[in-house]
Motif scaffolding. Structure first.
Motif, PDB file in Angstrom:
ATOM      1  N   ARG A  43       0.656  -1.160  -0.537  1.00  0.00           N
ATOM      2  CA  ARG A  43      -0.133   0.163   0.036  1.00  0.00           C
ATOM      3  C   ARG A  43       0.924   0.685   0.155  1.00  0.00           C
ATOM      4  O   ARG A  43       1.901   0.958   1.087  1.00  0.00           O
ATOM      5  CB  ARG A  43      -0.780   0.345   1.016  1.00  0.00           C
ATOM      6  N   GLY A  44       0.807   2.549  -0.582  1.00  0.00           N
ATOM      7  CA  GLY A  44       1.284   3.418  -0.821  1.00  0.00           C
ATOM      8  C   GLY A  44       0.307   4.380  -1.040  1.00  0.00           C
ATOM      9  O   GLY A  44      -0.438   4.462  -1.886  1.00  0.00           O
ATOM     10  N   SER A  45       1.401   5.765  -1.387  1.00  0.00           N
ATOM     11  CA  SER A  45       0.942   7.153  -1.427  1.00  0.00           C
ATOM     12  C   SER A  45       2.146   7.650  -2.913  1.00  0.00           C
ATOM     13  O   SER A  45       2.782   7.440  -2.987  1.00  0.00           O
ATOM     14  CB  SER A  45       0.264   7.787  -0.291  1.00  0.00           C
ATOM     15  N   ASP A  57       5.259   7.070  -1.610  1.00  0.00           N
ATOM     16  CA  ASP A  57       5.316   7.545  -0.153  1.00  0.00           C
ATOM     17  C   ASP A  57       6.698   8.439   0.253  1.00  0.00           C
ATOM     18  O   ASP A  57       7.275   8.375   0.640  1.00  0.00           O
ATOM     19  CB  ASP A  57       5.392   5.926   0.677  1.00  0.00           C
ATOM     20  N   GLU A  86      -2.117  13.149  -5.851  1.00  0.00           N
ATOM     21  CA  GLU A  86      -1.920  11.977  -4.668  1.00  0.00           C
ATOM     22  C   GLU A  86      -3.092  10.819  -4.887  1.00  0.00           C
ATOM     23  O   GLU A  86      -4.298  11.598  -4.634  1.00  0.00           O
ATOM     24  CB  GLU A  86      -1.652  12.984  -3.394  1.00  0.00           C
ATOM     25  N   LEU A  87      -2.844   9.799  -5.398  1.00  0.00           N
ATOM     26  CA  LEU A  87      -3.018   8.703  -5.048  1.00  0.00           C
ATOM     27  C   LEU A  87      -3.011   7.792  -4.487  1.00  0.00           C
ATOM     28  O   LEU A  87      -2.219   7.603  -4.177  1.00  0.00           O
ATOM     29  CB  LEU A  87      -3.645   8.070  -6.518  1.00  0.00           C
ATOM     30  N   THR A  88      -4.213   6.744  -3.604  1.00  0.00           N
ATOM     31  CA  THR A  88      -3.933   5.533  -3.025  1.00  0.00           C
ATOM     32  C   THR A  88      -4.429   4.627  -3.435  1.00  0.00           C
ATOM     33  O   THR A  88      -5.265   4.334  -4.162  1.00  0.00           O
ATOM     34  CB  THR A  88      -4.767   5.525  -1.273  1.00  0.00           C
ATOM     35  N   ASN A  90      -2.084   0.439  -4.253  1.00  0.00           N
ATOM     36  CA  ASN A  90      -1.496  -0.885  -3.951  1.00  0.00           C
ATOM     37  C   ASN A  90      -0.969  -1.084  -5.790  1.00  0.00           C
ATOM     38  O   ASN A  90      -1.491  -1.156  -6.789  1.00  0.00           O
ATOM     39  CB  ASN A  90      -2.897  -2.314  -3.948  1.00  0.00           C
ATOM     40  N   ALA A 110      -9.513   1.589   0.126  1.00  0.00           N
ATOM     41  CA  ALA A 110      -8.171   1.863   1.010  1.00  0.00           C
ATOM     42  C   ALA A 110      -8.259   1.786   2.166  1.00  0.00           C
ATOM     43  O   ALA A 110      -7.007   2.245   3.209  1.00  0.00           O
ATOM     44  CB  ALA A 110      -7.924   3.594   0.846  1.00  0.00           C
ATOM     45  N   LYS A 111      -9.260   1.247   2.954  1.00  0.00           N
ATOM     46  CA  LYS A 111      -9.262   1.337   4.324  1.00  0.00           C
ATOM     47  C   LYS A 111      -9.126  -0.049   5.177  1.00  0.00           C
ATOM     48  O   LYS A 111      -8.986   0.025   5.982  1.00  0.00           O
ATOM     49  CB  LYS A 111     -11.503   1.287   4.616  1.00  0.00           C
ATOM     50  N   LYS A 113      -6.343  -2.513   5.430  1.00  0.00           N
ATOM     51  CA  LYS A 113      -5.238  -2.439   6.404  1.00  0.00           C
ATOM     52  C   LYS A 113      -3.955  -3.313   5.395  1.00  0.00           C
ATOM     53  O   LYS A 113      -4.559  -4.644   5.009  1.00  0.00           O
ATOM     54  CB  LYS A 113      -5.350  -2.928   7.752  1.00  0.00           C
ATOM     55  N   GLY A 116       3.257  -1.581   3.902  1.00  0.00           N
ATOM     56  CA  GLY A 116       3.420  -0.477   2.355  1.00  0.00           C
ATOM     57  C   GLY A 116       4.759  -0.335   3.394  1.00  0.00           C
ATOM     58  O   GLY A 116       5.326  -0.464   4.688  1.00  0.00           O
TER      59      GLY A 116
END
Length: 141
Positions: A43-45, A57, A86-88, A90, A110-111, A113, A116
């Motif tokens: 997971r990342g931004s 990230d 900026e996108l959340t 995988n 995105a909620k 867990k 990352g």
């Protein structure tokens, strides 16, 4: 020539009926799709700086030559359409540490867990360290 018109009209009517009968089924199917991400996906931004350069990230990295970006509908997206957003996401990495595949997440996805990289540092500031109870706070001159 009038002999062909009834056949063409019947063919057109049957194909139109078939298309309209399948439309609700495909719309319902598209809403019920649950995406399954690989176990190794992180997971990342993500912020696309200038393709193929990416900040994941807050770390500079790159897309691989055959990188794929999938939006929330699992459709391919070009990296140039995502510049400075900026996108959340995988994502998976290749053996060189470059981004190989990206999934842009919905709010519900995105909620969930997921591990990352996050921001990691090998230092701490004095202000971040806990002081023992009863010790006066340090003063600066």
């Amino acid at each position: 020539m009038n002999r062909c018109r009834p056949v063409f009209a019947a063919l057109l009517a049957s194909s139109t009926a078939l298309v309209f009968s399948l439309a609700p089924a495909t719309a319902a199917h598209a809403q019920a799709v649950q995406r399954n991400f690989p176990a190794k996906a992180l997971r990342g931004s993500m912020v696309v700086v200038q393709p193929p350069l990416v900040a994941m990230d807050d770390r500079p990295t790159r897309f691989t030559a055959g990188a794929r970006i999938l939006n929330t509908d699992n459709s391919l997206v070009r990296p140039s359409s995502l510049v400075n957003q900026e996108l959340t996401v995988n994502y998976t990495l290749d053996q060189r540490g470059q981004i190989h595949q990206v999934w842009i997440l919905t709010a519900a996805e995105a909620k969930e867990k997921r591990p990352g990289y996050g921001t990691q540092r090998n230092f701490t500031f004095e202000s971040q360290q806990a002081s023992p109870a009863g010790t006066p706070a340090p003063t600066t001159n």
